[in-house]
Design a protein around this motif. Sequence first.
Motif, PDB file in Angstrom:
ATOM      1  N   ARG A 193       1.151   4.279  -2.963  1.00 52.15           N
ATOM      2  CA  ARG A 193       0.637   5.968  -2.541  1.00 52.15           C
ATOM      3  C   ARG A 193       1.498   6.318  -3.377  1.00 52.15           C
ATOM      4  O   ARG A 193       1.873   7.238  -3.639  1.00 52.15           O
ATOM      5  N   LYS A 194       3.245   5.613  -2.885  1.00 50.78           N
ATOM      6  CA  LYS A 194       4.146   6.952  -3.164  1.00 50.78           C
ATOM      7  C   LYS A 194       4.005   6.610  -4.802  1.00 50.78           C
ATOM      8  O   LYS A 194       4.546   7.289  -5.409  1.00 50.78           O
TER       9      LYS A 194
ATOM     10  N   ASN B  39       1.073  -1.265   0.195  1.00 50.20           N
ATOM     11  CA  ASN B  39      -0.039  -0.276   0.268  1.00 50.20           C
ATOM     12  C   ASN B  39       0.373   1.292  -0.297  1.00 50.20           C
ATOM     13  O   ASN B  39       0.524   1.831  -0.556  1.00 50.20           O
ATOM     14  N   GLN B  40       2.037   1.276   0.732  1.00 48.74           N
ATOM     15  CA  GLN B  40       2.918   2.435   0.586  1.00 48.74           C
ATOM     16  C   GLN B  40       4.353   2.644  -0.506  1.00 48.74           C
ATOM     17  O   GLN B  40       3.385   3.539  -0.843  1.00 48.74           O
TER      18      GLN B  40
ATOM     19  N   TYR C 127       1.669   6.105  -7.657  1.00 51.88           N
ATOM     20  CA  TYR C 127       0.979   7.753  -7.697  1.00 51.88           C
ATOM     21  C   TYR C 127       1.249   7.881  -7.487  1.00 51.88           C
ATOM     22  O   TYR C 127       0.786   9.601  -8.525  1.00 51.88           O
ATOM     23  N   PHE C 128       1.792   9.344  -6.233  1.00 53.63           N
ATOM     24  CA  PHE C 128       2.353  10.895  -5.896  1.00 53.63           C
ATOM     25  C   PHE C 128       3.500  10.849  -7.180  1.00 53.63           C
ATOM     26  O   PHE C 128       3.246  11.787  -7.194  1.00 53.63           O
TER      27      PHE C 128
END
Length: 209
Positions: free
Chosen positions: A8-9, A4-5, A11-12
């Motif tokens: 998120r990283k 999940n991390q 996509y950001f």
Amino acid sequence: LTSNQVLRKTYFLLSLTLLFSAIIAFITMSGFLPMPGPGLTIVGMFGLMMLAQSLRNSKWGLSAVFAFTGFMGYALAPLLNAYLHTYSNGGTLVITALGGTGVIFLTLSLYALITRKDFSYMAGFLFVAISVAFIASLASLFLSMPLLPVLVSSAFILISSGLILFQTSQIINGGERNYIMATITLYVALFNLFISLLNVLSFFGGRRS
């Protein structure tokens, strides 16, 4: 990092690099930067991509990613200019290709995220498909076959879609733990998807000025 991390990283960072590329492309098209030639484009693309990959575990990794994606935006400017000046509906073609790229990416990403299927089996097929399509794209430069570039672009649309599924699956299922590498792969897939859609749309719906 957990899956999940990494997601998120990735996509950001992907969002930031896409925005940065768009800004560089706009600045170049506005005449503030000289248009790159074919030689500089090829050397810059492959050289900076290899640099970003080699620095993926370094503190300089993020800088290398922005250098690569910024240069990709710089290299995209001449192509966008060509479409805008060659076709009377060039602006519509660009916007449609951009929208199509976004829809395909969101649809495939959501599918991979919701189903959580493992698409790792696609690795070998994608490698072969990319190699064949790349050779075909080089052949299209020398062969006077009007349909060949369209077929190559259509193939790259499918390949890029497969890469999006594959890379998203790798992140979700723990096969990719480096968000810099994940970002580079997804960025390249989106870049090729956009250009390929633009080529296909211009062939079937472009109106020359």
